[in-house]
Design an enzyme around this catalytic site. Structure first.
Site, PDB file in Angstrom:
ATOM      1  N   SER A   6      46.221  29.205  43.668  1.00 17.29           N
ATOM      2  CA  SER A   6      45.383  29.936  44.617  1.00 17.29           C
ATOM      3  C   SER A   6      45.905  29.385  45.977  1.00 17.29           C
ATOM      4  O   SER A   6      46.308  28.337  46.044  1.00 17.29           O
ATOM      5  CB  SER A   6      43.824  29.679  44.287  1.00 17.29           C
ATOM      6  OG  SER A   6      43.060  29.990  45.618  1.00 17.29           O
ATOM      7  N   ARG A   7      45.450  29.947  46.799  1.00 14.06           N
ATOM      8  CA  ARG A   7      45.881  29.582  48.590  1.00 14.06           C
ATOM      9  C   ARG A   7      44.583  28.407  48.813  1.00 14.06           C
ATOM     10  O   ARG A   7      44.876  27.560  49.636  1.00 14.06           O
ATOM     11  CB  ARG A   7      45.353  30.802  49.375  1.00 14.06           C
ATOM     12  CG  ARG A   7      46.567  31.590  49.404  1.00 14.06           C
ATOM     13  CD  ARG A   7      46.005  32.921  50.235  1.00 14.06           C
ATOM     14  NE  ARG A   7      44.655  32.995  49.696  1.00 14.06           N
ATOM     15  CZ  ARG A   7      43.822  34.170  50.451  1.00 14.06           C
ATOM     16  NH1 ARG A   7      44.199  34.511  51.578  1.00 14.06           N
ATOM     17  NH2 ARG A   7      42.556  34.451  50.051  1.00 14.06           N
ATOM     18  N   HIS A  28      53.161  40.021  47.783  1.00 16.39           N
ATOM     19  CA  HIS A  28      54.081  40.242  46.478  1.00 16.39           C
ATOM     20  C   HIS A  28      55.505  39.737  46.591  1.00 16.39           C
ATOM     21  O   HIS A  28      56.124  38.848  45.750  1.00 16.39           O
ATOM     22  CB  HIS A  28      53.834  41.639  45.860  1.00 16.39           C
ATOM     23  CG  HIS A  28      52.550  42.115  45.280  1.00 16.39           C
ATOM     24  ND1 HIS A  28      52.570  43.370  44.847  1.00 16.39           N
ATOM     25  CD2 HIS A  28      51.707  41.369  45.065  1.00 16.39           C
ATOM     26  CE1 HIS A  28      51.363  43.521  44.435  1.00 16.39           C
ATOM     27  NE2 HIS A  28      50.466  42.317  44.497  1.00 16.39           N
ATOM     28  N   LYS A  55      51.115  46.019  40.698  1.00 19.24           N
ATOM     29  CA  LYS A  55      51.415  47.352  41.566  1.00 19.24           C
ATOM     30  C   LYS A  55      50.703  47.390  42.895  1.00 19.24           C
ATOM     31  O   LYS A  55      49.602  46.632  42.778  1.00 19.24           O
ATOM     32  CB  LYS A  55      51.272  48.590  40.785  1.00 19.24           C
ATOM     33  CG  LYS A  55      50.085  48.822  40.082  1.00 19.24           C
ATOM     34  CD  LYS A  55      48.700  48.556  40.506  1.00 19.24           C
ATOM     35  CE  LYS A  55      48.122  49.281  41.491  1.00 19.24           C
ATOM     36  NZ  LYS A  55      46.855  49.318  42.088  1.00 19.24           N
ATOM     37  N   ASP A  68      47.763  51.523  46.807  1.00 21.84           N
ATOM     38  CA  ASP A  68      46.903  50.833  45.771  1.00 21.84           C
ATOM     39  C   ASP A  68      46.881  52.063  44.854  1.00 21.84           C
ATOM     40  O   ASP A  68      46.704  51.676  43.426  1.00 21.84           O
ATOM     41  CB  ASP A  68      45.544  50.665  46.638  1.00 21.84           C
ATOM     42  CG  ASP A  68      45.139  49.494  45.518  1.00 21.84           C
ATOM     43  OD1 ASP A  68      45.408  48.312  45.809  1.00 21.84           O
ATOM     44  OD2 ASP A  68      44.305  49.795  44.699  1.00 21.84           O
TER      45      ASP A  68
HETATM   46  N1  LIG Z   1      46.771  46.823  37.463  1.00 27.27           N
HETATM   47  C1  LIG Z   1      45.273  47.195  37.773  1.00 27.27           C
HETATM   48  O1  LIG Z   1      44.454  47.608  37.177  1.00 27.27           O
HETATM   49  C2  LIG Z   1      44.996  46.619  38.890  1.00 27.27           C
HETATM   50  C3  LIG Z   1      43.763  46.791  39.362  1.00 27.27           C
HETATM   51  C4  LIG Z   1      43.184  46.411  40.842  1.00 27.27           C
HETATM   52  C5  LIG Z   1      44.039  45.793  41.506  1.00 27.27           C
HETATM   53  N2  LIG Z   1      45.495  45.708  41.355  1.00 27.27           N
HETATM   54  C6  LIG Z   1      46.612  45.127  42.267  1.00 27.27           C
HETATM   55  O2  LIG Z   1      46.311  43.934  42.185  1.00 27.27           O
HETATM   56  C7  LIG Z   1      46.555  43.059  43.215  1.00 27.27           C
HETATM   57  C8  LIG Z   1      45.278  42.572  43.597  1.00 27.27           C
HETATM   58  O3  LIG Z   1      44.262  43.013  43.809  1.00 27.27           O
HETATM   59  P1  LIG Z   1      42.576  42.669  43.632  1.00 27.27           P
HETATM   60  O4  LIG Z   1      41.894  44.027  43.420  1.00 27.27           O
HETATM   61  O5  LIG Z   1      42.555  41.638  42.582  1.00 27.27           O
HETATM   62  O6  LIG Z   1      42.643  41.930  45.069  1.00 27.27           O
HETATM   63  P2  LIG Z   1      41.210  40.710  45.348  1.00 27.27           P
HETATM   64  O7  LIG Z   1      40.156  41.151  44.290  1.00 27.27           O
HETATM   65  O8  LIG Z   1      41.157  40.979  46.843  1.00 27.27           O
HETATM   66  O9  LIG Z   1      42.067  39.568  45.183  1.00 27.27           O
HETATM   67  C9  LIG Z   1      43.433  39.436  45.658  1.00 27.27           C
HETATM   68  C10 LIG Z   1      43.664  37.719  45.691  1.00 27.27           C
HETATM   69  O10 LIG Z   1      44.824  37.372  46.107  1.00 27.27           O
HETATM   70  C11 LIG Z   1      44.708  36.183  46.841  1.00 27.27           C
HETATM   71  N3  LIG Z   1      45.546  36.341  48.225  1.00 27.27           N
HETATM   72  C12 LIG Z   1      46.825  35.973  48.541  1.00 27.27           C
HETATM   73  N4  LIG Z   1      47.068  36.310  49.676  1.00 27.27           N
HETATM   74  C13 LIG Z   1      45.993  36.762  50.182  1.00 27.27           C
HETATM   75  C14 LIG Z   1      45.796  37.725  51.521  1.00 27.27           C
HETATM   76  N5  LIG Z   1      46.672  37.335  52.478  1.00 27.27           N
HETATM   77  N6  LIG Z   1      44.761  37.988  51.805  1.00 27.27           N
HETATM   78  C15 LIG Z   1      43.627  37.820  50.695  1.00 27.27           C
HETATM   79  N7  LIG Z   1      43.791  37.538  49.469  1.00 27.27           N
HETATM   80  C16 LIG Z   1      45.092  37.033  49.404  1.00 27.27           C
HETATM   81  C17 LIG Z   1      43.480  35.819  46.679  1.00 27.27           C
HETATM   82  O11 LIG Z   1      43.541  34.587  45.887  1.00 27.27           O
HETATM   83  P3  LIG Z   1      43.097  33.321  46.345  1.00 27.27           P
HETATM   84  O12 LIG Z   1      41.920  33.121  47.193  1.00 27.27           O
HETATM   85  O13 LIG Z   1      43.040  32.637  44.916  1.00 27.27           O
HETATM   86  O14 LIG Z   1      44.421  32.749  47.099  1.00 27.27           O
HETATM   87  C18 LIG Z   1      42.570  37.023  46.363  1.00 27.27           C
HETATM   88  O15 LIG Z   1      41.433  36.719  45.692  1.00 27.27           O
HETATM   89  C19 LIG Z   1      46.920  44.415  44.510  1.00 27.27           C
HETATM   90  O16 LIG Z   1      48.107  44.577  44.529  1.00 27.27           O
HETATM   91  C20 LIG Z   1      46.294  45.245  43.581  1.00 27.27           C
HETATM   92  O17 LIG Z   1      46.836  46.633  43.542  1.00 27.27           O
HETATM   93  C21 LIG Z   1      45.845  46.180  39.917  1.00 27.27           C
END
Ligand SMILES: NC(=O)c1ccc[n+]([C@@H]2O[C@H](COP(=O)([O-])OP(=O)(O)OC[C@H]3O[C@@H](n4cnc5c(N)ncnc54)[C@H](OP(=O)(O)O)[C@@H]3O)[C@@H](O)[C@H]2O)c1
Length: 332
Positions: free
Chosen positions: A37-38, A80, A98, A179
């Site tokens: 994580s960060r 990414h 994605k 997204d």
């Molecule tokens: N396949 C699917 O079904 C699916 C579903 C939802 C999302 N996604 C994809 O997965 C990715 C993440 O989505 P999510 O919904 O999990 O997002 P999220 O809940 O906001 O989580 C993203 C995580 O990325 C880390 N991070 C790294 N750099 C960051 C930054 N500059 N700002 C904020 N967070 C940062 C953080 O973790 P740390 O605090 O640990 O660094 C944060 O918790 C996206 O690309 C989205 O399109 C895919």
């Protein structure tokens, strides 16, 4: 690696990282050995929650961990390129969420890096690994509806998403297209390949990300795809593919369907239902299994989610964003 457990590292601790990790823990041939994580506190909390042995407060330490076979990158799209690049540079295979990157230039850089290093790289386009979607694709390829003429698909969430949410933040690659639009676009690509032309129209937010976007993709065969995505409108999330001899309708949640219906001219509609052994419809296990079977085979990419297909989807997403005027900070 044949027959052995595949050792995963998780990069980021947000929503999808937790869902994917929970699914990995259900697979007997997968082991989650580390998380990064960060922040060290987030990594530690995530590790405690899922019983993961190593928790890193920076990405480079995970990338350097020789006990990790493959890293799952689950940051916002804007990170990414950096996160996956760091892992590939350090010799790790990568499954990257994605939308694969912000734009095709970044995607090409990652693909070039993976090829140069001979490392496995795959976009986490789980829809392409879903057994029902594979069945639909096989039916279409076998000519069940004749020549494909029209694809319709939508993915809209009602929200409302506050301005602080990553979906509204240009710096995190916000907006509906990257997204959610990536699903209808990938669905159309799966059935018809890369389009010859792309047009689009969007409603933009004050921050300059797209709240909803309508897309029209065209192929030289005459085929058309009418696609839509939104982060301010809860649409039905359905899809339909129509050919010269019939149609397949996929109900809500089209990218991980429980059933779909084949309508053939002059015949009774035929329903196809998911096999219960395939598990819940929202399972990420199919894509995890695909990664592990490819790694065991010594492959550097997936036949279900090929890198050329990912690059083609990124070109279409770039064309959509260019048509509607969504640009992210630092993009040329
Ligand atoms: N396949 C699917 O079904 C699916 C579903 C939802 C999302 N996604 C994809 O997965 C990715 C993440 O989505 P999510 O919904 O999990 O997002 P999220 O809940 O906001 O989580 C993203 C995580 O990325 C880390 N991070 C790294 N750099 C960051 C930054 N500059 N700002 C904020 N967070 C940062 C953080 O973790 P740390 O605090 O640990 O660094 C944060 O918790 C996206 O690309 C989205 O399109 C895919």
């Amino acid at each position: 690696m044949a027959g052995e457990r595949v050792r995963w590292g998780i990069l980021a601790t947000g929503g999808i990282a937790a869902s994917f990790t929970a699914d990995l823990l259900d697979l007997p041939d997968a082991e989650v050995v580390a998380v990064a994580s960060r922040s060290e506190a987030s990594a530690k909390a995530f590790a405690d929650r899922f019983g993961i042995g190593r928790a890193y407060g920076d990405w480079a330490s995970l990338a350097a961990d020789q006990d990790v076979d493959v890293v799952y990158v689950a940051t916002p799209h804007s990170a990414h390129r950096e996160a996956a690049g760091l892992c590939l540079e350090a010799g790790r295979a990568v499954l990257c969420e994605k939308a694969f990157t912000l734009n095709v230039r970044e995607a090409e850089e990652l693909v070039a890096l993976a090829r140069e290093r001979g490392l496995f790289l795959m976009e986490a386009m789980w829809m392409y690994c879903n057994p029902m979607i594979r069945r639909l694709k096989a039916l279409v390829d076998d000519g069940a509806i004749g020549e494909v003429r029209t694809v319709q698909a939508d993915f809209g969430l009602a929200g409302p998403f506050p301005r602080s949410h990553r979906l509204r933040d240009p710096a995190q690659g916000g907006g509906a297209t990257l997204d959610l639009g990536v699903y209808p676009v990938s669905f159309a690509h799966l059935l018809l390949g890369e389009p010859a032309a792309v047009t689009a129209s969007a409603e933009l937010s004050p921050e300059g990300v797209d709240l909803q976007t309508g897309m029209l993709l065209s192929w030289e065969s005459g085929a058309r795809a009418l696609l839509h995505c939104a982060i301010n409108s809860g649409t039905g999330v359905t899809a339909s593919v129509t050919g010269s001899a019939g149609r397949i309708d996929v109900p809500g949640g089209f990218f991980h369907p429980e059933r779909f219906v084949l309508h053939r001219d002059g015949r009774e509609p035929q329903e196809f239902a998911a096999d219960p052994v395939d598990g819940p419809r929202d399972s990420y296990r199919h894509e995890a299994r695909e990664v592990m079977s490819r790694l065991r085979a010594g492959a550097t990419e997936s036949a279900l989610v090929p890198l050329e297909g990912t690059l083609a989807v990124m070109r279409t997403l770039d064309a959509v964003r260019s048509a509607v005027g969504v640009r992210y900070p630092g993009e040329r």
